[in-house]
Design an enzyme around this catalytic site. Structure first.
Site, short mmCIF file in Angstrom:
data_model
loop_
_atom_site.label_atom_id
_atom_site.label_comp_id
_atom_site.label_asym_id
_atom_site.label_seq_id
_atom_site.Cartn_x
_atom_site.Cartn_y
_atom_site.Cartn_z
N GLY A 239 1.45 -1.21 -0.62
CA GLY A 239 0.17 -0.24 -0.19
C GLY A 239 0.65 1.46 -0.10
O GLY A 239 1.84 1.42 -0.54
N ASN A 240 0.28 2.47 0.76
CA ASN A 240 0.89 3.95 0.36
C ASN A 240 0.04 4.23 1.26
O ASN A 240 -0.79 4.02 2.17
CB ASN A 240 1.28 4.27 -0.71
CG ASN A 240 -0.37 4.37 -1.57
OD1 ASN A 240 -0.89 4.89 -0.91
ND2 ASN A 240 -0.69 4.16 -2.37
N TYR A 241 0.43 6.10 1.87
CA TYR A 241 0.38 6.55 3.04
C TYR A 241 -0.97 7.49 2.91
O TYR A 241 -1.59 8.13 3.83
CB TYR A 241 1.44 7.23 3.12
CG TYR A 241 2.99 6.86 3.93
CD1 TYR A 241 3.13 5.74 5.06
CD2 TYR A 241 4.01 6.44 2.67
CE1 TYR A 241 3.50 5.16 5.19
CE2 TYR A 241 5.47 5.71 3.37
CZ TYR A 241 4.96 5.44 4.62
OH TYR A 241 6.31 4.83 5.17
#
Ligand code: PMT
Length: 400
Positions: free
Chosen positions: A207-209
């Site tokens: 995923g990412n932020y």
């Protein structure tokens, strides 16, 4: 404000005395005002004063002790066009941020479907405290509007930031909110927001932020200006407020792609704000992958569809497509390249080199690069203000 229903929530702080002129300002402008008070607020200003000015009975208890009638927080929440909590004490702010529902003001907050405004008022050190700031940030992430307190003499005798905004300024903020030009009325807007999660096994993902804050701010701004919004959202904890926003929840890039390819058929405007994972594991393990005793582990990744580029290929005449570019270097070259490859009308570049910009912050700093080569730089602003700038730019293209 003419004909608008304003629910005013008064909490127990010394600034409660300012509610008298506040109600007068609303009534003068043709608004109907109902007041709900916390039990403590009654000690700072009498319900009789507020009832006389608002021409409505004051609500404090869940039940009317005289006739047993239920004061329905649900119908209050549905009646209001805006819910203003002024003054908002640190105590009530904390409770609102955490879903506490131990008085009528708070249950009305949890039931309110309308835009919510808060005018905090407290001592300067309380206001600065990280706990209060964190709670305010949580409320902002729910889409609530914080009307910043002023700086000056405080009831404690100290001087600093914490004075409730003046009644005229509070009314002005709400008036401006309602008087937004309906320049997207009748338009269908599709927005992608948040991250995508690409499953590795039942408990892990790539995923990412992305928090979704930027995409949700855009959705609120478009809805406020009259658009019907379809918000295709990856997994986030922010919530959409406006009733014209329909959220389509997805998890993976493939699901976001499928939803976007469907929605583009009817969208007049599409804003691609999601941080889509470019790759996903080639296969997902059915069971939780166990740690091997020795040796390395390799996860083979395969490319995800590029949603923006795919939409660019089927873009219709007159349809407006806006992309984002999240950069860490060679910002202008990269952003312009993406704008062209993805057949966008313009691209909004935010750089992780700029403090306060990009993922998770409440603020962002953007530069818009148009397909025709022009460029506009903006300063660091709250994401809701950034959303206004982006939507203004879309409207300027529509009006061309
Ligand atoms: O959610 P927040 O915490 O508020 O953070 C906001 C944000 C930083 C996520 C947002 O402002 C932002 O920059 N979004 C785009 C992030 C990104 O993935 O940028 P990119 O440069 O990698 O992608 C370029 C464009 O192609 C974007 O419009 C992206 O949505 C789109 N894209 C990318 C890959 C892919 N497979 N499909 C896409 O549609």
């Amino acid at each position: 404000m003419n004909g608008k229903n304003i629910l005013l929530g008064v909490t127990g702080g010394i600034a409660a005395y300012k509610c008298a002129p506040l109600i007068r300002e609303f009534v003068k402008r043709g608004a109907e005002v109902k007041v709900v008070m916390t039990p403590l607020a009654k000690q700072f200003i009498t319900p009789l004063t507020l009832a006389t000015l608002s021409k409505n009975p004051i609500l404090v208890d869940f039940f009317n002790p005289e006739n047993g009638e239920w004061n329905s927080h649900v119908s209050l929440g549905m009646w209001a066009d805006a819910y203003l909590i002024a003054p908002a004490t640190a105590n009530s702010i904390g409770k609102m941020a955490n879903g506490v529902a131990d008085n009528l003001l708070l249950t009305s907050y949890l039931s309110a479907k309308c835009p919510v405004f808060l005018a905090p008022a407290m001592d300067l050190d309380m206001y600065k405290h990280p706990a209060v700031q964190k709670n305010l940030e949580t409320l902002r992430s729910f889409g609530n509007h914080i009307i910043e307190p002023g700086t000056g003499f405080l009831a404690s005798g100290l001087e600093g930031k914490g004075r409730m905004a003046e009644p005229a300024d509070i009314v002005k903020a709400i008036e401006e909110f309602f008087s937004a030009e309906q320049d997207l009325k009748g338009r269908r807007v599709m927005i992608t927001a948040g991250p995508t999660h690409e499953k590795i096994d039942p408990v892990r993902f790539i995923g990412n932020y992305s928090s979704g804050k930027m995409g949700y701010a855009l959705a609120e701004e478009c809805a406020r200006r009259g658009a019907m919004v379809r918000l295709i959202s990856g997994p986030v904890s922010v919530k959409a407020q406006h009733s014209s926003i329909e959220v389509i929840s997805v998890e993976s890039a493939q699901q976001m792609y499928d939803a976007a390819m469907e929605e583009t058929k009817t969208a007049d405007i599409q804003i691609l704000c999601a941080a889509v994972a470019d790759y996903r594991p080639e296969s997902m393990a059915d069971e939780k992958i166990k740690r091997e005793k020795t040796g390395e582990m390799t996860i083979r990744l395969v490319p995800n569809p590029d949603i923006a580029a795919s939409l660019g290929k089927v873009k219709r005449e007159g349809q407006i497509s806006v992309g984002f570019a999240l950069e860490t270097n060679d910002e202008e070259t990269n952003a312009r390249g993406k704008c062209e490859r993805k057949n966008l009308d313009f691209i909004v570049m935010n750089s992780l080199k700029d403090e306060g910009a990009g993922f998770r912050h409440d603020t962002n700093k953007i530069t818009i690069f148009d397909a025709d080569g022009s460029k506009i730089e903006y300063g660091l602003k709250q994401k809701i203000e950034v959303a206004k700038d982006i939507v203004d730019h879309i409207v300027s293209i529509i009006k061309k």
